[in-house]
Write a protein that holds these residues in place. Sequence first.
Motif, mmCIF file in Angstrom:
data_model
loop_
_atom_site.group_PDB
_atom_site.id
_atom_site.type_symbol
_atom_site.label_atom_id
_atom_site.label_comp_id
_atom_site.label_asym_id
_atom_site.label_seq_id
_atom_site.Cartn_x
_atom_site.Cartn_y
_atom_site.Cartn_z
ATOM 1 N N HIS A 203 -15.069 -18.824 46.035
ATOM 2 C CA HIS A 203 -13.965 -17.944 46.430
ATOM 3 C C HIS A 203 -13.794 -16.888 45.347
ATOM 4 C CE1 HIS A 203 -12.326 -20.535 49.780
ATOM 5 N NE2 HIS A 203 -13.184 -21.352 49.187
ATOM 6 N N ILE A 204 -14.011 -15.613 45.722
ATOM 7 C CA ILE A 204 -14.093 -14.519 44.737
ATOM 8 C C ILE A 204 -13.092 -13.413 45.094
ATOM 9 C CG2 ILE A 204 -15.634 -12.780 43.732
ATOM 10 C CD1 ILE A 204 -17.981 -14.672 44.639
ATOM 11 N N ARG A 205 -12.438 -12.899 44.056
ATOM 12 C CA ARG A 205 -11.490 -11.796 44.241
ATOM 13 C C ARG A 205 -12.222 -10.456 44.263
ATOM 14 N NH1 ARG A 205 -7.256 -14.045 39.789
ATOM 15 N NH2 ARG A 205 -5.965 -15.327 41.177
ATOM 16 N N TYR A 206 -11.910 -9.664 45.313
ATOM 17 C CA TYR A 206 -12.345 -8.269 45.375
ATOM 18 C C TYR A 206 -11.069 -7.419 45.240
ATOM 19 C CZ TYR A 206 -17.052 -9.352 47.252
ATOM 20 O OH TYR A 206 -18.335 -9.794 47.430
ATOM 21 N N LYS A 207 -11.027 -6.557 44.252
ATOM 22 C CA LYS A 207 -9.834 -5.737 44.032
ATOM 23 C C LYS A 207 -9.764 -4.605 45.054
ATOM 24 C CE LYS A 207 -9.230 -6.602 39.090
ATOM 25 N NZ LYS A 207 -9.207 -5.984 37.733
ATOM 26 N N LEU A 342 -19.628 -15.124 34.747
ATOM 27 C CA LEU A 342 -19.045 -13.820 34.423
ATOM 28 C C LEU A 342 -17.785 -13.549 35.252
ATOM 29 C CD1 LEU A 342 -22.307 -11.661 34.169
ATOM 30 C CD2 LEU A 342 -20.783 -12.298 32.280
ATOM 31 N N LEU A 343 -17.823 -13.906 36.531
ATOM 32 C CA LEU A 343 -16.653 -13.713 37.385
ATOM 33 C C LEU A 343 -15.480 -14.543 36.883
ATOM 34 C CD1 LEU A 343 -18.383 -13.751 40.901
ATOM 35 C CD2 LEU A 343 -17.079 -11.829 39.960
ATOM 36 N N ASP A 344 -15.794 -15.731 36.398
ATOM 37 C CA ASP A 344 -14.745 -16.600 35.849
ATOM 38 C C ASP A 344 -14.118 -15.948 34.624
ATOM 39 O OD1 ASP A 344 -13.159 -18.846 35.805
ATOM 40 O OD2 ASP A 344 -14.593 -20.059 34.673
ATOM 41 N N GLU A 345 -14.999 -15.388 33.747
ATOM 42 C CA GLU A 345 -14.498 -14.697 32.548
ATOM 43 C C GLU A 345 -13.639 -13.490 32.931
ATOM 44 O OE1 GLU A 345 -17.707 -13.586 30.006
ATOM 45 O OE2 GLU A 345 -18.523 -15.635 29.896
ATOM 46 N N MET A 346 -14.011 -12.822 33.993
ATOM 47 C CA MET A 346 -13.302 -11.611 34.443
ATOM 48 C C MET A 346 -12.019 -11.943 35.211
ATOM 49 S SD MET A 346 -16.848 -9.826 35.731
ATOM 50 C CE MET A 346 -16.116 -8.763 36.950
ATOM 51 N N GLY A 347 -11.800 -13.232 35.470
ATOM 52 C CA GLY A 347 -10.611 -13.626 36.222
ATOM 53 C C GLY A 347 -10.733 -13.385 37.705
ATOM 54 N N GLN A 348 -11.963 -13.235 38.199
ATOM 55 C CA GLN A 348 -12.155 -12.939 39.620
ATOM 56 C C GLN A 348 -12.733 -14.123 40.415
ATOM 57 O OE1 GLN A 348 -13.592 -8.459 38.851
ATOM 58 N NE2 GLN A 348 -13.262 -8.869 41.036
ATOM 59 N N LEU A 349 -12.911 -15.256 39.737
ATOM 60 C CA LEU A 349 -13.326 -16.479 40.427
ATOM 61 C C LEU A 349 -12.085 -17.321 40.695
ATOM 62 C CD1 LEU A 349 -15.725 -18.226 41.463
ATOM 63 C CD2 LEU A 349 -15.691 -19.356 39.230
ATOM 64 N N VAL A 350 -11.743 -17.510 41.960
ATOM 65 C CA VAL A 350 -10.536 -18.258 42.324
ATOM 66 C C VAL A 350 -10.805 -19.755 42.277
ATOM 67 C CG1 VAL A 350 -8.811 -18.654 44.139
ATOM 68 C CG2 VAL A 350 -9.752 -16.359 43.774
ATOM 69 N N LYS A 351 -11.856 -20.196 42.974
ATOM 70 C CA LYS A 351 -12.199 -21.631 42.979
ATOM 71 C C LYS A 351 -13.615 -21.814 43.516
ATOM 72 C CE LYS A 351 -10.104 -22.545 47.512
ATOM 73 N NZ LYS A 351 -9.209 -23.419 48.288
ATOM 74 N N VAL A 352 -14.153 -23.014 43.251
ATOM 75 C CA VAL A 352 -15.474 -23.401 43.765
ATOM 76 C C VAL A 352 -15.310 -24.741 44.475
ATOM 77 C CG1 VAL A 352 -17.870 -23.936 43.218
ATOM 78 C CG2 VAL A 352 -16.629 -22.251 41.837
#
Length: 892
Positions: A203-207, A342-352
């Motif tokens: 689950h990934i955040r797209y701004k 990297l997405l996790d570091e960027m705060g854009q990974l919500v969950k797996v």
Amino acid sequence: MSKEPAKIYDPKNVENKWYANWVENNYFHAEAKSDKPPYTIVIPPPNVTARLHMGHAFNNTIQDILIRYKRKTGFEALWLPGTDHAGIATQAVVERDLKESENKTRHDLGREQFVERVWKWKEEHSDIITDQLKKLGCSLDWQRERFTMDEGLSHAVTAVFEKFYERGLIYKGQRIVNWDPASGTALSDDEVDHKDVNGKMYHIRYKLEGSDDFIVVATTRPETLLGDTGVAIAPDDQEKLYLVGKKVIIPFVNRAVTIFTDKHVDKEFGTGFVKATPAHDPNDFEMGERNNLDKVIMLDKDGTIFPVCKKVTEKGLVDELPVPESLAGLDRFVARKKMIALLDEMGQLVKVEDHAHAVGHSYRSHVPVEPYLSEQWFVKMKPLVEKALEAVEKGSVKFYPPGKFENTYRHWMNNIRDWCISRQLWWGHRIPVWYNEKGEFKVSKENPAANGEKWTQDPDVLDTWFSSQLWPFSTLGWPDNADDLKKFYPTSTLVTGPDIIFFWVARMIMSGLEFMDEIPFDSVFFNGIVRDEKGRKMSKSLGNGIDPLVMVDQFSADAVRFTLMMMSAEGQDLNVSEKSFEIGRNFSNKVWNAFRFLTMNLEDYSTDFEPYKNNFELADHWILSRYNSALKNVVKNLDQFRLHDALETIYHFFWGDYCDWYLEVIKPRLYKPEKEEDKQTALRLASFIMKNSMELLHPFIPFITEEIWQNFKTGDEESIIVSQWAKPQNAWNNTEAEEAFSFLQDSISALRNMRSEMDVPPGKPMELIVEADEDIFERISSNLVYFKSLAKVEKISKVDGSLDKKEAATVVVKGCEYFVPLSDLIDPEKEKARLEKELKNLQGMEQAILKKLENKNFVERAPQAVVEGEQKKLKDIQENLSKVQANYEKYV
């Protein structure tokens, strides 16, 4: 052969001798000019680099049984051999050999030299499987051996491509294909194995563009977000419709893409937002076509991330947005892990989340395939489906076992997609298309260059199955109107595995109807899979494969063939171990020993029993009638592709009726005949049954049967392989003799069991006192000779008042009571125990039949004759039970 054959059968000498003889005498060759009706099988062509595995041995044994049977029953039988060039598989083998032997790749050699190298490999290895088929006894017409890339078949392939193109059925287009990064080629849908895997849902955040707000997309393939060109929502998703037309920013490449609605989206699945990657997903491609999305390729053909994404345009691929250096060049799965971190570091990974789903894998390299936008050649399949589906639905092509595979075929045909036929390989049929410098193309076998024009042939080759689909008619000379084609097409039977029902079977039906306007065969027999003794599929990785040629060397070809057929019910898988092949060896030994016994008593090998028919006794009428029944059942079963049932019929007849009974009961006539005529009667009929049993067994175990049959052949006969089967004769039917002898068999078997259970010495003669009606007693007493030789009965008499039944062992057979006065030998406790055991056995049988007859469904639905048969059986068991009970009570 000498009068006394070798004590121990030597299969190696026999098998080599007779196979050479068959080939030398052209017995496998079919004549196109023959007046006989044709029967044709084309071999499923094994890969040219393959070795015969146990599945091949099973499949080819079935074909050989059918072809030998038809050859012996009046058909001009052609079994056409050949091998397949097997594009991906063969190229991979040669590339691996090149790497291991010279540390080179195909690119180091160049196309021409590499293809020469593959041809050389083919020439060195193609004879391996041919020699193995010969060792197995396969009666293939070697004069007609074909190869899918020989000159004639290559001509047929080009002709079909041209005709498909002329009919508007072949086109070149940008489509999502199944890309195999390991083999570097596209695959058709049916070359993909879908395997269930325990994957992840990310689950990934797209701004949202120009905002701190975001949406969340869910995906199993996060690495492909580099190629996203839109985000879709369901048209009925009221909560999200306000976002339509807004843009979101794709991580890493900072591409702004639009949110849109599409019918493909299920608002209940995942987050309700679906990332659209038209160049890397078939459903996204369709969404892209409907919504005019850009197509961006982010993955190279070797499965690594492009440093710069490529946008698809009318002029070809153009560089688009760059990828971060930390991701560029990484393998797709390595990139996935890196990207998630990297997405996790960027705060854009919500969950797996854990997510079980099916992932397509290459059937050759076994790696996950990559949906990939590529320009390929395709065949339109829908126009070909209707007639091919109708052929099976209406029974023009019948599947065996019936009712098992029709639904699979129907499902494939109703859900068919266009067939991607181009492969990015060097080994195979080169696509007959030429391009000039203006971008124009022509379909042609030869270079169309003229007046200084430069034309270049398409670098790709055709899918291996493109040539294989033509096998039933291309091998017979199409597109020329050859004599073979006129005589032997349509072919008759295809024997294959159900795993290639669409790969091959369906495509052959479609192409046969398209180019020959006739079905390619009228019956398809699907054999089962040979598994190990634990039921596992045989494979290199498990190390559980059994080399059939090793088994042939150890047990004989006949033993391997016999075992495979005895252990297989029609269409079912079979589990075998090396020890299993003892079954076949034991049967061969039984056949040989029966032959040896007979020859030791023969003065000649005549099988003409007709002059002695008036001298027949009960056993002679019985064995001739039993042979006639076996012959009829074998023919019926073979005609219905029930090969196992056919073999079981012969097996039980030969081992049970002939060896265990007939050869035993004729011994008094052989050793101490009352007159010479009695001996000759028994020998002539025994020889006739032996010779004709070899005829029936020949399709299954060809070598030992030829070796034995040669001793009985008449002056105008050559070989068992071409001698015609005897036809069933009504005059040989004798139900009365069969019933009478069956009663004697049951009686003698019961007496033998009684002797064994009571430890009566084998050589000790005994008196038999019978309590039965006059007809039964007459049947018993008139056949005293059988009781004497097989049960050591010295005297038979009727029961009278002098018999003390307590001092006699008792046997009950079909209402007839046998008493054996053995007062000096009987152990009363043993007799009581024996009768108690018999009581329990009969009570169990009684209960089983009562239960069946109390079943309303059985009584109402079963044929009347079957119900009446069960009722009669119950009456006989209850009569025996009553008598055994009475005898048992004497000891209680």
